[in-house]
Design a protein around this motif. Structure first.
Motif, mmCIF file in Angstrom:
data_model
loop_
_atom_site.group_PDB
_atom_site.id
_atom_site.type_symbol
_atom_site.label_atom_id
_atom_site.label_comp_id
_atom_site.label_asym_id
_atom_site.label_seq_id
_atom_site.Cartn_x
_atom_site.Cartn_y
_atom_site.Cartn_z
ATOM 1 N N GLY A 536 0.790 -1.214 0.000
ATOM 2 C CA GLY A 536 0.000 0.000 0.000
ATOM 3 C C GLY A 536 0.823 1.265 0.000
ATOM 4 O O GLY A 536 0.285 2.357 -0.229
ATOM 5 N N MET A 537 2.130 1.170 0.246
ATOM 6 C CA MET A 537 2.992 2.336 0.228
ATOM 7 C C MET A 537 3.553 2.542 -1.187
ATOM 8 O O MET A 537 3.197 1.837 -2.108
ATOM 9 C CB MET A 537 4.131 2.165 1.250
ATOM 10 C CG MET A 537 3.648 1.919 2.673
ATOM 11 S SD MET A 537 2.661 3.279 3.334
ATOM 12 C CE MET A 537 3.938 4.512 3.549
ATOM 13 N N SER A 538 4.421 3.527 -1.330
ATOM 14 C CA SER A 538 5.034 3.816 -2.626
ATOM 15 C C SER A 538 6.505 3.434 -2.619
ATOM 16 O O SER A 538 7.164 3.492 -1.562
ATOM 17 C CB SER A 538 4.886 5.295 -2.987
ATOM 18 O OG SER A 538 3.525 5.651 -3.135
ATOM 19 N N LYS A 566 1.280 -0.731 -18.478
ATOM 20 C CA LYS A 566 0.736 0.621 -18.603
ATOM 21 C C LYS A 566 -0.350 0.811 -17.538
ATOM 22 O O LYS A 566 -1.536 0.824 -17.810
ATOM 23 C CB LYS A 566 0.165 0.828 -20.009
ATOM 24 C CG LYS A 566 1.145 0.525 -21.126
ATOM 25 C CD LYS A 566 2.324 1.487 -21.120
ATOM 26 C CE LYS A 566 3.248 1.224 -22.306
ATOM 27 N NZ LYS A 566 4.417 2.106 -22.321
ATOM 28 N N ASP A 567 0.074 0.959 -16.311
ATOM 29 C CA ASP A 567 -0.830 1.064 -15.157
ATOM 30 C C ASP A 567 -0.672 2.445 -14.545
ATOM 31 O O ASP A 567 0.440 2.997 -14.484
ATOM 32 C CB ASP A 567 -0.498 -0.034 -14.138
ATOM 33 C CG ASP A 567 -1.599 -0.204 -13.096
ATOM 34 O OD1 ASP A 567 -2.242 0.807 -12.763
ATOM 35 O OD2 ASP A 567 -1.797 -1.337 -12.627
ATOM 36 N N ASP A 568 -1.792 3.039 -14.075
ATOM 37 C CA ASP A 568 -1.728 4.361 -13.460
ATOM 38 C C ASP A 568 -0.847 4.363 -12.218
ATOM 39 O O ASP A 568 -0.371 5.428 -11.786
ATOM 40 C CB ASP A 568 -3.143 4.843 -13.089
ATOM 41 C CG ASP A 568 -3.996 5.086 -14.331
ATOM 42 O OD1 ASP A 568 -3.392 5.284 -15.407
ATOM 43 O OD2 ASP A 568 -5.240 5.060 -14.223
ATOM 44 N N ARG A 569 -0.650 3.185 -11.631
ATOM 45 C CA ARG A 569 0.185 3.138 -10.413
ATOM 46 C C ARG A 569 1.658 3.296 -10.735
ATOM 47 O O ARG A 569 2.461 3.568 -9.843
ATOM 48 C CB ARG A 569 -0.042 1.820 -9.682
ATOM 49 C CG ARG A 569 -1.469 1.621 -9.203
ATOM 50 C CD ARG A 569 -1.635 0.371 -8.340
ATOM 51 N NE ARG A 569 -1.239 -0.834 -9.033
ATOM 52 C CZ ARG A 569 -0.131 -1.508 -8.755
ATOM 53 N NH1 ARG A 569 0.708 -1.090 -7.823
ATOM 54 N NH2 ARG A 569 0.157 -2.608 -9.427
ATOM 55 N N PHE A 570 2.056 3.070 -11.998
ATOM 56 C CA PHE A 570 3.471 3.167 -12.387
ATOM 57 C C PHE A 570 3.700 4.507 -13.083
ATOM 58 O O PHE A 570 3.078 4.788 -14.114
ATOM 59 C CB PHE A 570 3.858 2.023 -13.327
ATOM 60 C CG PHE A 570 3.866 0.670 -12.667
ATOM 61 C CD1 PHE A 570 5.031 0.147 -12.151
ATOM 62 C CD2 PHE A 570 2.696 -0.072 -12.555
ATOM 63 C CE1 PHE A 570 5.046 -1.093 -11.545
ATOM 64 C CE2 PHE A 570 2.697 -1.308 -11.949
ATOM 65 C CZ PHE A 570 3.873 -1.822 -11.437
ATOM 66 N N GLN A 571 4.571 5.324 -12.512
ATOM 67 C CA GLN A 571 4.894 6.631 -13.078
ATOM 68 C C GLN A 571 6.376 6.650 -13.446
ATOM 69 O O GLN A 571 7.247 6.495 -12.595
ATOM 70 C CB GLN A 571 4.578 7.752 -12.082
ATOM 71 C CG GLN A 571 4.934 9.135 -12.609
ATOM 72 C CD GLN A 571 4.637 10.223 -11.599
ATOM 73 O OE1 GLN A 571 3.837 10.018 -10.693
ATOM 74 N NE2 GLN A 571 5.266 11.374 -11.755
ATOM 75 N N ARG A 580 3.052 3.375 -7.010
ATOM 76 C CA ARG A 580 2.129 3.762 -5.958
ATOM 77 C C ARG A 580 1.288 2.557 -5.554
ATOM 78 O O ARG A 580 1.038 1.655 -6.349
ATOM 79 C CB ARG A 580 1.212 4.895 -6.418
ATOM 80 C CG ARG A 580 1.947 6.189 -6.781
ATOM 81 C CD ARG A 580 0.946 7.305 -7.079
ATOM 82 N NE ARG A 580 1.634 8.554 -7.413
ATOM 83 C CZ ARG A 580 1.991 8.909 -8.622
ATOM 84 N NH1 ARG A 580 1.746 8.095 -9.641
ATOM 85 N NH2 ARG A 580 2.606 10.060 -8.845
ATOM 86 N N ASP A 581 0.815 2.588 -4.283
ATOM 87 C CA ASP A 581 -0.046 1.520 -3.754
ATOM 88 C C ASP A 581 0.536 0.153 -4.074
ATOM 89 O O ASP A 581 -0.042 -0.677 -4.792
ATOM 90 C CB ASP A 581 -1.462 1.626 -4.327
ATOM 91 C CG ASP A 581 -2.145 2.922 -3.933
ATOM 92 O OD1 ASP A 581 -1.862 3.409 -2.815
ATOM 93 O OD2 ASP A 581 -2.935 3.453 -4.729
ATOM 94 N N VAL A 582 1.720 -0.102 -3.567
ATOM 95 C CA VAL A 582 2.447 -1.338 -3.885
ATOM 96 C C VAL A 582 1.624 -2.554 -3.480
ATOM 97 O O VAL A 582 1.023 -2.586 -2.390
ATOM 98 C CB VAL A 582 3.814 -1.327 -3.177
ATOM 99 C CG1 VAL A 582 4.478 -2.689 -3.300
ATOM 100 C CG2 VAL A 582 4.698 -0.249 -3.768
ATOM 101 N N GLU A 583 1.570 -3.563 -4.376
ATOM 102 C CA GLU A 583 0.877 -4.824 -4.137
ATOM 103 C C GLU A 583 1.888 -5.964 -4.106
ATOM 104 O O GLU A 583 3.043 -5.808 -4.527
ATOM 105 C CB GLU A 583 -0.155 -5.075 -5.239
ATOM 106 C CG GLU A 583 -1.200 -3.981 -5.361
ATOM 107 C CD GLU A 583 -2.092 -4.178 -6.579
ATOM 108 O OE1 GLU A 583 -1.801 -5.121 -7.350
ATOM 109 O OE2 GLU A 583 -3.055 -3.412 -6.739
#
Length: 1301
Positions: A536-538, A566-571, A580-583
């Motif tokens: 859940g962290m970055s 291509k995920d919004d969590r990966f910048q 972001r929001d590590v799973e």
């Protein structure tokens, strides 16, 4: 044969002078822009063979293709005179080509026979083709003759002459009987090369009236037959045993001439009793083993690719137990001309000199003739620049406009060779073919290649300049290659700039500019680091890169070697990746890859995802490097190292790693020395002499290694004698007469001092000799020469330097070089255990003759031929089995039954194999045959099936016949009684009769020899159904409509009789369709490998999705639940998830009948109309009677009158027995209760126990339920009969017809 050069006085000096001034051959580039403007004499690129035999049924095509600039024109000669193609309407010359197409349809083909020659001409010369002899293939008929019957006594010799008609090309001869079976040939009966049939001695079984010689003509594919010859062998006065005598060739000697490169065929056929054995040898030499083969039971010797050494006397010997006979064939080898060196095309500049050579050999010596542009040189215009000496033409100081095509013709009595070679004189100023202002980019420290491709005549000279000023010469760092390319081995930024190449010849100068840019390499300055992140962290990975500013970089991030999603969590930023929001799924290895157009760099780090906790996350990192390194307690062989640990960063230090650098022997290389466990920060280090030490320390925790500490101060140890001797000392010979002593040399670290050397010592084992010794420099082997073959030696290698020697070395043992074994195994015996296994025994060779380490024995064995074959199978591959160690026996598995084998044995050492033992032949007994090659069921009918099968691929013996087992299979999969039939070996088809219609039969067929039956081949098929019982409507998309399948009692669609996958072709075969009362039956052939097979269907013209049903493991399927009166499209599809290829059949159309009923409308049947009329008449009579009685009795109910009179004749009839009941005038419209007639006017079998014939027009008719006349019912009721059993009543017409089949 060596060419003898002829020199005219002073000509040698002239030739040497010319050769010294010749320039290298000029190569014309393939660039079309360059070729457009370059003239070129003609060159023949395609022509027909010299001897062209044509088929009179096809057009004559004589090829002649040529190239040149301008494109050449073509002309032909026939029989030495001009052939005017345009005047013959049957001859067509292809446009832009010299190829002739002659239409001989309706013409006499003989008119176009002759010798043709093609000429290709342009303004620069003339090229000519070979002389092409055109002849028509011929297959003449046998001359009419009457063969008298031959009567001979048993034991005499006999020759049956074939004498076939002379064809073109000659025919292939073979002998057969009236049944087209080839006559069996063996050592006694053989066919000569000319086709005659020879009997060394005749036997009673040779008696027959159909000895027929056949001639097959290859081109026309026709076969001509000689009149049969009758031979009768009498036994009333048999011939006795006698010595061999030759039947052909006759006399003591004969001669044979053969041309070089062809196949020599020699033949000796002898008569005698017993039948003689034939052997061959060459007087004064040996037969060439690799090119020699024997045929026709050694009566024929063939030597392929004959050369001059194959000439000489060949002796054939015929032997039986009464004596021998000899015949010598004197072989002479001649040779048609063959090339030693054919003339090659020349491209010359004006005033240059060139040489054409035409070197050939032959026997007799060929005569060489030169032509220019197709004209003999002696008839050509005089050219003072041209000198001819036998096979050489020298062209001196050629001038523009003197281009020509020269022809060399070499001939003798056996043939000729002809070659064209053009001399193209070009005067071309230089051209630079490399595009101008091309920019070359390279990375620093990489090689750079700057091209300057050029063309000109004479060949231009290439020079290079840097920045238009500095002349570049060959030498470091530049290399100028022969093609003009400039190479810089290690490019540096100072090499960037403008480079100019200049191409120069006597006709001009041309320059071209190119540019070199040397770029900085791409480097990652800050690598991503290991991360431990809570769920859940970055997570942020940094990746800072340095690259050449003129190159455009591209940053790519990979997760486990796959580009991040291509995920919004990966910048992705310029120099970082944020997750972001590590799973849990994000855990893995992340790599940043920086690419430019010239190079790339990459770095990786791991991400570990842990459970989220309410407390702040603890960041685990690598420890800081240790510091404050100090050396104490210094001695010659040890030193103490201490250090101070760095910060652990929340992960305890597990150990320390100490490394050292040897500044003397390996500067810049850090080597692991030892590990030190925590909490110790001190280590006592053992050192080696003559090393300049520098130490550093690394700390290790769970995350990884720290950065290295700063190096310690340098510590130098003093030199000393070596502590160790070389390891891995070996002694083995590489060839006979030597001993190679090798070892693993000491490293510089192990040398302990300067000037390391080795003392090599050796002596022969078990011999009282002194040690031989040799000091060698720092190498890894020493070779002792002059040693005996394979003798054991004692060996020692000791290291020493300027400060002394290492300890006394250990003694090792080795062997000198091996040589090939001298002896072959003897007393070779073979015991045959069964048809596939034999055991071979031999006497081992003496150990001294092995001359090396005994590796074992190799058994070479080859299957010569089957004992049933008529010729030797010389193309069988030789098999080899190796038996390791000192063996004297071995087993040969996997033999083929009923075959003749030949074997030899060789002893094997590490050097190779010894000579072969004398060959040993043995035979394997018969075995069971293989399965028949195929089994097909053809021509099915109502009560018969025809079987066709092929003989086994491997008979494995004398084929005794075939065994067929078959039985019916009913609709519930129950098997009927098995019937067994046997057939002779020559029978491969049979028709089974008296079968039941619409019945599935299964067949099991096997071949047999005297050893028993072989594997079976199975098949199954249906007999044809009785087509009067069903009337389905079936349509297929392609091809004829298939006959319908049976519909009762249970439909079993017939699979293909026997499936055999073709080697190449579609995955599906033909699709068959039929209708039954339960649904549509689909059957097919499938040859593919897919596991999932579906039947898919859809309503015709519907846009719905295809419905599919899985049918794995079957070749038929029934589609149920189809709507009556509807048409469906059906296809069969094979899919495999692991293979994207989808196999599908064509779509077929299936029409479902509107009324899928088996019943026949009997309302139109004559007998039914008559029956109904009789019943109506009876009812009318009864109505009249009742009406009369009613009128007479007054108006009272019939019931009361019946009760009053109690007349038994008019008692009511019970409804359940089908008799008349009470009558009422209000019920006139109702049918009689006992009639049970359906509304459609038919009578159903299951509603009446009686056959309709009981009420019909007599009891003799044989009717089915649908009114068909098939004999299943008679005038009286009877039970159903078992399949195949006939009724005791009169036979049906169908059975009557079958009785005539």
């Amino acid at each position: 044969m060596d060419r003898s050069w002829k020199w005219v006085p002073g000509f040698g000096a002239v030739l040497l002078t010319l050769l010294s001034h010749m320039t290298s051959a000029l190569e014309v580039p393939l660039d079309p822009k360059v070729l457009e403007g370059l003239p070129q004499p003609p060159t023949i690129t395609l022509q027909s063979p010299k001897d062209y035999i044509f088929d009179p049924r096809e057009n004559i095509v004589i090829h002649c293709e040529a190239k040149g600039k301008p494109h050449p024109s073509f002309s032909w000669t026939r029989n030495g005179t001009h052939f005017d193609v345009e005047k013959d309407s049957k001859v067509l010359m292809k446009p832009g080509s010299g190829t002739l197409v002659i239409d001989i349809s309706g013409e006499k083909a003989e008119a176009y026979e002759g010798t043709y020659q093609c000429t290709a001409h342009n303004e620069h010369g003339t090229a000519v083709s070979n002389s092409i002899v055109i002849r028509q293939s011929r297959s003449p008929l046998w001359s009419k003759e009457t063969n008298e019957a031959i009567v001979v006594q048993m034991g005499v010799s006999l020759v049956l002459y074939c004498r076939p008609p002379a064809g073109l090309p000659p025919p292939v001869i073979f002998w057969m009987d009236n049944n087209f079976q080839r006559l069996q040939l063996d050592k006694r009966v053989s066919q000569a090369l000319n086709g005659d049939l020879y009997f060394s001695n005749v036997l009673p079984e040779d008696t027959r009236s159909d000895y027929i010689c056949y001639a097959r003509f290859p081109h026309t594919q026709t076969i001509q037959q000689k009149q049969p010859i009758s031979v009768t062998v009498l036994n009333n006065s048999p011939e006795g045993e006698r010595r061999p005598e030759f039947m052909t060739p006759l006399g003591a000697t004969s001669t044979k001439m053969v041309l070089r490169g062809e196949t020599l065929e020699l033949e000796c056929i002898a008569e005698g009793l017993p039948t003689p054995e034939i052997s061959w040898q060459k007087d004064g030499g040996e037969l060439p083993s690799t090119r020699t083969s024997f045929y026709n039971f050694k009566r024929t010797l063939k030597v392929s690719e004959v050369n001059e050494a194959d000439g000489g006397d060949y002796r054939c010997t015929a032997t039986n137990n009464l004596g021998t006979a000899h015949h010598i064939i004197k072989v002479t080898v001649k040779a048609a001309p063959f090339w030693v060196s054919a003339p090659r095309n020349l491209v010359l500049a004006p005033n240059e000199t060139g040489i054409l050579t035409c070197r050939v050999n032959g026997e007799p010596k060929p005569k060489i003739s030169w032509f220019v542009n197709g004209v003999p040189l002696e008839n050509a215009p005089e050219d003072h620049s041209r000198k001819v000496d036998d096979d050489t033409v020298i062209l001196s100081n050629v001038q523009s406009g003197s281009s020509a095509v020269y022809q060399c013709n070499a001939s003798n009595e056996f043939g000729y060779l002809m070659a064209n070679a053009f001399v193209n004189v070009l005067a071309e100023p230089p051209r630079v073919l490399t595009p101008p202002n091309r920019v070359y980019q390279v990375i620093t420290n990489n090689p750079a290649l700057l091209h300057c491709a050029s063309f000109g005549s004479p060949i231009p000279t290439i020079t290079w300049f840097k920045d238009s000023q500095t002349s570049i010469k060959n030498g470091d760092p530049y290399v100028i290659h022969e093609n003009g390319t400039l190479e810089i081995h290690v490019a540096q930024p100072l090499n960037s700039g403008k480079f100019t190449c200049i191409a120069t010849n006597i006709l001009g100068i041309k320059e071209n500019h190119v540019f070199l840019e040397v770029k900085e390499p791409t480097r990652i300055l800050k690598q991503p680091e290991y991360k431990v992140v809570q769920r859940g962290m970055s997570a942020v990975f940094e990746c800072k890169v340095k690259h050449d500013p003129t190159l455009i970089p591209t940053m790519t991030w990979l997760k486990d070697n796959t580009e991040v999603s291509k995920d919004d969590r990966f910048q992705v930023d310029v120099d970082s990746l944020t997750i972001r929001d590590v799973e849990d799924e994000d855990e893995g290895t992340y790599t940043c890859v920086m690419n430019t157009t010239l190079d790339q760099d990459s770095a990786s780090a791991m991400l570990t995802v842990v459970e989220a906790t309410p407390t702040p996350a603890i960041v685990y990192e690598k420890p800081d490097p240790p510091s404050d390194l100090e050396l104490t307690d210094q001695t010659g062989r040890s030193v103490q190292l201490t250090w101070t640990p760095g910060d652990e960063h929340n992960s305890p230090t597990e150990k320390f790693l100490i490394q050292y650098e040897d500044l003397l022997h390996q500067p810049g290389v850090w080597i692991n020395l030892t590990d030190v466990s925590v909490p110790s920060t001190t280590a006592q280090l053992k050192l080696s002499p003559y090393v300049y030490y520098s130490f550093r320390v690394l700390a290790v925790n769970r995350v990884g290694y720290s950065q290295p500490s700063q190096p310690s101060s340098q510590y130098r140890t003093s030199p000393a004698a070596p502590d160790d001797n070389p390891s891995d000392v070996r002694g083995e010979g590489s060839e006979p007469g030597n001993l190679v002593i090798s070892w693993m040399p000491l490293t510089g670290f192990q040398a302990n001092g300067p000037d390391l050397e080795y003392r090599v010592q050796w002596r022969q084992k078990d011999v009282d000799d002194d040690w031989s010794s040799k000091n060698v420099a720092n190498v890894s082997q020493f070779v002792v020469t002059g040693t005996p073959t394979y003798v054991s030696y004692e060996i020692k290698v000791q290291a020493f330097n300027d400060y002394g020697s290492a300890p006394e070395p250990e003694t090792v043992f080795g062997f000198s070089g091996e040589d090939l074994p001298l002896s072959a195994p003897e007393i070779v015996q073979v015991m045959v255990h069964n048809s596939t296994l034999a055991e071979v025994h031999w006497e081992p060779v003496d150990f001294p003759s092995v001359r090396g380490k005994l590796q074992g024995y190799k058994v070479y064995y080859r299957r010569e031929h089957s004992l049933q074959d008529t010729e030797e199978a010389s193309d069988q591959n030789e098999q080899v089995l190796t038996f390791s160690g000192n063996r004297s026996e071995g087993r040969l598995p996997g033999l083929q039954p009923y075959s003749l084998y030949n074997l030899t044995i060789r002893v094997l050492n590490s050097k190779g194999e010894g000579p072969p033992s004398p060959s040993k032949k043995f035979e394997t007994p018969e075995g069971v045959p293989g399965p028949p090659s195929f089994l097909n069921v053809v021509h099915p009918s109502l009560d018969s099936l025809t079987l066709e099968w092929g003989p086994p691929m491997n008979n494995n013996g004398r084929l005794a016949g075939y065994t067929l087992k078959y039985h019916p299979v009913n609709t519930t999969k129950e098997l009927g009684p098995v019937k067994i039939m046997s057939f002779p070996a020559n029978e491969t088809t049979f028709t089974l009769g008296n079968l039941n219609s619409s019945m599935l039969y299964k067949f099991y067929l096997s071949a047999k020899t005297i050893k028993g039956s072989g594997p079976i081949i199975t098949g199954e098929a249906f007999t044809v159904m009785d087509t009067t019982r069903t009337q389905p409507t079936v349509e297929t998309g392609k091809g004829p409509t298939e006959p319908p399948h049976p519909t009762s009692p249970v439909t079993q669609p017939p699979p293909p009789p026997f499936h055999k996958a073709p080697p190449v072709g579609p995955a599906f075969g033909k699709v068959n369709t039929s209708m039954s009362e339960d649904g549509a039956v689909i059957s097919w052939d499938y040859f593919g490998h897919h596991k999932n097979v579906y039947v898919e269907y859809i309503v015709e013209n519907s846009k719905d999705d295809w419905k599919k049903e899985l049918v794995n493991g079957s070749h038929w399927h029934m589609i149920k639940g189809l709507k009556p009166g509807t048409s469906y499209k059906v296809r069969v599809v094979a899919r495999d998830p692991s293979d994207p290829t989808v196999h599908s059949t064509d779509e077929v159309l299936v029409a479902v009948p509107a009324v899928p009923s088996r019943q026949v409308d009997i309302a139109t049947q004559g007998w039914f109309i008559g029956l109904m009329c009789a019943i109506a008449l009876l009812i009318l009579v009864l109505l009249i009677v009742c009406f009369i009685k009613r009128n007479k009795g007054g108006k009272y109910p019939v019931k009361e009158k019946e009760d009053a009179h109690q007349d038994p004749e008019i008692q009511p009839m019970k409804e359940d027995d089908g008799t008349f009941g009470e009558y009422s005038d209000t019920e006139d419209h109702k049918p009689l209760k006992g009639s049970r007639t359906p509304s459609n006017g038919t009578v159903r079998r299951d509603e009446s126990d009686d056959s309709l014939v009981d009420y019909g027009e007599g009891g003799d008719g044989q009717f089915n339920e649908d009114g068909s006349f098939i004999g299943q019912y008679s005038g009286k009721k009877e039970k159903d009969t078992h399949e195949g059993n006939e009724s005791s009543e009169a036979p049906s017409p169908v059975n009557a017809m079958n009785s005539f089949v």
